[in-house]
Design a protein around this motif. Structure first.
Motif, PDB file in Angstrom:
ATOM      1  N   UNK A 171       0.819  -1.217   0.000  1.00  0.00           N
ATOM      2  CA  UNK A 171       0.000   0.000   0.000  1.00  0.00           C
ATOM      3  C   UNK A 171       0.848   1.260   0.000  1.00  0.00           C
ATOM      4  N   UNK A 172       2.165   1.142  -0.067  1.00  0.00           N
ATOM      5  CA  UNK A 172       3.071   2.279  -0.107  1.00  0.00           C
ATOM      6  C   UNK A 172       2.865   3.200   1.096  1.00  0.00           C
ATOM      7  N   UNK A 173       2.561   2.582   2.252  1.00  0.00           N
ATOM      8  CA  UNK A 173       2.332   3.379   3.458  1.00  0.00           C
ATOM      9  C   UNK A 173       3.631   3.956   4.021  1.00  0.00           C
ATOM     10  N   UNK A 174       4.766   3.362   3.677  1.00  0.00           N
ATOM     11  CA  UNK A 174       6.062   3.878   4.115  1.00  0.00           C
ATOM     12  C   UNK A 174       6.515   3.399   5.473  1.00  0.00           C
ATOM     13  N   UNK A 175       5.787   2.444   6.087  1.00  0.00           N
ATOM     14  CA  UNK A 175       6.191   1.961   7.409  1.00  0.00           C
ATOM     15  C   UNK A 175       7.577   1.340   7.369  1.00  0.00           C
ATOM     16  N   UNK A 176       7.908   0.640   6.288  1.00  0.00           N
ATOM     17  CA  UNK A 176       9.226   0.012   6.194  1.00  0.00           C
ATOM     18  C   UNK A 176      10.326   1.056   6.033  1.00  0.00           C
ATOM     19  N   UNK A 177      10.003   2.197   5.424  1.00  0.00           N
ATOM     20  CA  UNK A 177      11.003   3.256   5.272  1.00  0.00           C
ATOM     21  C   UNK A 177      11.355   3.888   6.617  1.00  0.00           C
ATOM     22  N   UNK A 178      10.394   3.921   7.532  1.00  0.00           N
ATOM     23  CA  UNK A 178      10.611   4.552   8.830  1.00  0.00           C
ATOM     24  C   UNK A 178      11.166   3.591   9.880  1.00  0.00           C
ATOM     25  N   UNK A 179      11.156   2.300   9.589  1.00  0.00           N
ATOM     26  CA  UNK A 179      11.631   1.308  10.554  1.00  0.00           C
ATOM     27  C   UNK A 179      13.152   1.213  10.524  1.00  0.00           C
ATOM     28  N   UNK A 180      13.707   0.522  11.523  1.00  0.00           N
ATOM     29  CA  UNK A 180      15.148   0.259  11.514  1.00  0.00           C
ATOM     30  C   UNK A 180      15.490  -0.547  10.265  1.00  0.00           C
ATOM     31  N   UNK A 181      16.471  -0.106   9.549  1.00  0.00           N
ATOM     32  CA  UNK A 181      16.832  -0.746   8.288  1.00  0.00           C
ATOM     33  C   UNK A 181      16.122  -0.144   7.096  1.00  0.00           C
ATOM     34  N   UNK A 182      15.313   0.902   7.342  1.00  0.00           N
ATOM     35  CA  UNK A 182      14.571   1.523   6.249  1.00  0.00           C
ATOM     36  C   UNK A 182      15.447   2.138   5.182  1.00  0.00           C
ATOM     37  N   UNK A 183      16.704   2.445   5.546  1.00  0.00           N
ATOM     38  CA  UNK A 183      17.607   2.992   4.528  1.00  0.00           C
ATOM     39  C   UNK A 183      17.938   1.968   3.452  1.00  0.00           C
ATOM     40  N   UNK A 184      17.598   0.698   3.718  1.00  0.00           N
ATOM     41  CA  UNK A 184      17.814  -0.345   2.709  1.00  0.00           C
ATOM     42  C   UNK A 184      16.653  -0.495   1.753  1.00  0.00           C
ATOM     43  N   UNK A 185      15.642   0.385   1.865  1.00  0.00           N
ATOM     44  CA  UNK A 185      14.456   0.348   0.994  1.00  0.00           C
ATOM     45  C   UNK A 185      14.380   1.667   0.241  1.00  0.00           C
ATOM     46  N   UNK A 186      14.057   1.612  -1.027  1.00  0.00           N
ATOM     47  CA  UNK A 186      13.871   2.841  -1.784  1.00  0.00           C
ATOM     48  C   UNK A 186      12.598   2.775  -2.623  1.00  0.00           C
TER      49      UNK A 186
END
Length: 361
Positions: A146-161
């Motif tokens: 859903x492109x909510x961005x929760x993974x971007x804000x979590x620890x390790x989110x810098x590994x997601x783009x």
């Protein structure tokens, strides 16, 4: 649906209904468990049935123009969302049960916007933060994101783009419930398009005296259209797939028809958005279409050629995509039959959108 091509399932990420579930979950003294496997198996069928029933009621009861009925629908959605949030971890309602989420997930296979891992080691730790039970490391079901961005804000989110990627038609086959949902959705869209043309007037003039009730005649007409779509797809799947290959063939046709359904949806939305000026010039005739049981007058329909060009172009592109998708799994001997089955719904849609249309019917 106009932003689906770019944003995929982003609407699910900004929908306010999950916020109610998140607020309710904070009332639990202990963290909720994961949803059981039975929920994940059965819920797609519940969502598909809900999509069919909701679409049917929208057309029959004109829900978008009824405040109380719309409020009742939103209340039902919110109640189930809150109840599922109290019972289980994650957005079970959004991911598995919501009819609109199912439709958005089907359309998002066409979308280009994706969250993907650029560092798998770092991105691996973000999966536990996803309320939609997916992960940047699982591109096979990227259309469920859903492109909510929760993974971007979590620890390790810098590994997601975030990046633009290709469509997700071939990353995962349709589930059976998703395939049936495509058929129901296409049938509802065809019925909605017919409802906006003079063909609807002729049908209702013939049907109403036989049923004795306008709403009953309209309901039977919609059931007939949806049944014809389902029976046509079932017959084509049996003919093309043979014994033991019915469901694989059925799901291939549904996958091919997703671009056609999206094209029809865009065309109907354009009819509402681009005909505002014509409606204002003929407001009395248009408003008469909103009265339940009232046969619309002949002057309620118009042809706007700019809109007609957009609609035919959208359907042509949808037909070309269906042609390509239906031929991809076929053998050389049957490729022509697969292609014909894939593009066939485009023919009646072109005819329907060639009629004078109204936006209020």
């Amino acid at each position: 649906p106009f932003f689906i091509l770019l944003t995929a399932r982003l609407w699910c990420g900004v929908c306010p209904v999950p916020a109610l579930g998140d607020a309710a979950r904070r009332l639990r003294p202990t963290p909720p468990p994961l949803p059981p496997s039975a929920i994940r198996r059965v819920s797609p069928w519940v969502a598909a049935l809900g999509l069919g029933v909701m679409g049917f009621l929208f057309l029959l009861l004109n829900l978008e123009n009824s405040g109380p009925l719309t409020a009742a629908l939103l209340l039902a959605f919110s109640t189930v969302a809150v109840g599922s949030a109290l019972l289980w971890k994650g957005n079970v309602w959004c991911r598995y049960l919501c009819p609109l989420g199912l439709m958005a997930g089907l359309y998002s296979r066409v979308g280009w916007l994706r969250l993907e891992a650029n560092n798998k080691r770092k991105a691996g730790s973000t999966a536990s933060h996803c309320d939609f039970f997916t992960s940047p490391l699982a591109p096979r079901r990227s259309h469920d994101c859903a492109l909510c961005g929760a993974c971007l804000q979590a620890d390790g989110g810098e590994g997601v783009n975030v990046r633009l990627a290709g469509t997700a038609f071939f990353t995962a086959p349709l589930a059976r419930a998703e395939a049936v949902a495509v058929s129901l959705l296409l049938g509802l869209l065809v019925a909605d398009a017919l409802r906006m043309t003079p063909l609807f007037v002729r049908f209702m003039a013939w049907m109403t005296p036989r049923t004795g009730n306008y709403e009953t005649g309209m309901a039977l007409g919609m059931v007939l259209v949806i049944a014809l779509v389902l029976m046509g797809q079932t017959g084509a799947a049996r003919l093309l797939g043979g014994k033991g290959e019915f469901w694989p063939s059925f799901t291939v046709l549904s996958l091919a028809w997703i671009p056609l359904a999206l094209a029809a949806h865009l065309s109907l939305s354009a009819q509402h958005l681009l005909a505002v000026g014509d409606v204002l010039r003929n407001l009395g005739a248009e408003l008469s279409l909103l009265a339940p049981g009232h046969m619309p007058p002949a002057d309620a329909y118009a042809t706007l050629w700019s809109m007609r060009a957009f609609q035919w172009a959208a359907l042509a592109l949808g037909g070309m995509a269906a042609f390509y998708l239906s031929r991809r799994p076929s053998t050389r001997a049957m490729s022509g039959a697969w292609a014909l089955a894939g593009i066939f719904p485009a023919i009646p849609l072109m005819v329907i959108f060639g009629q004078p249309m109204s936006i209020s019917c």
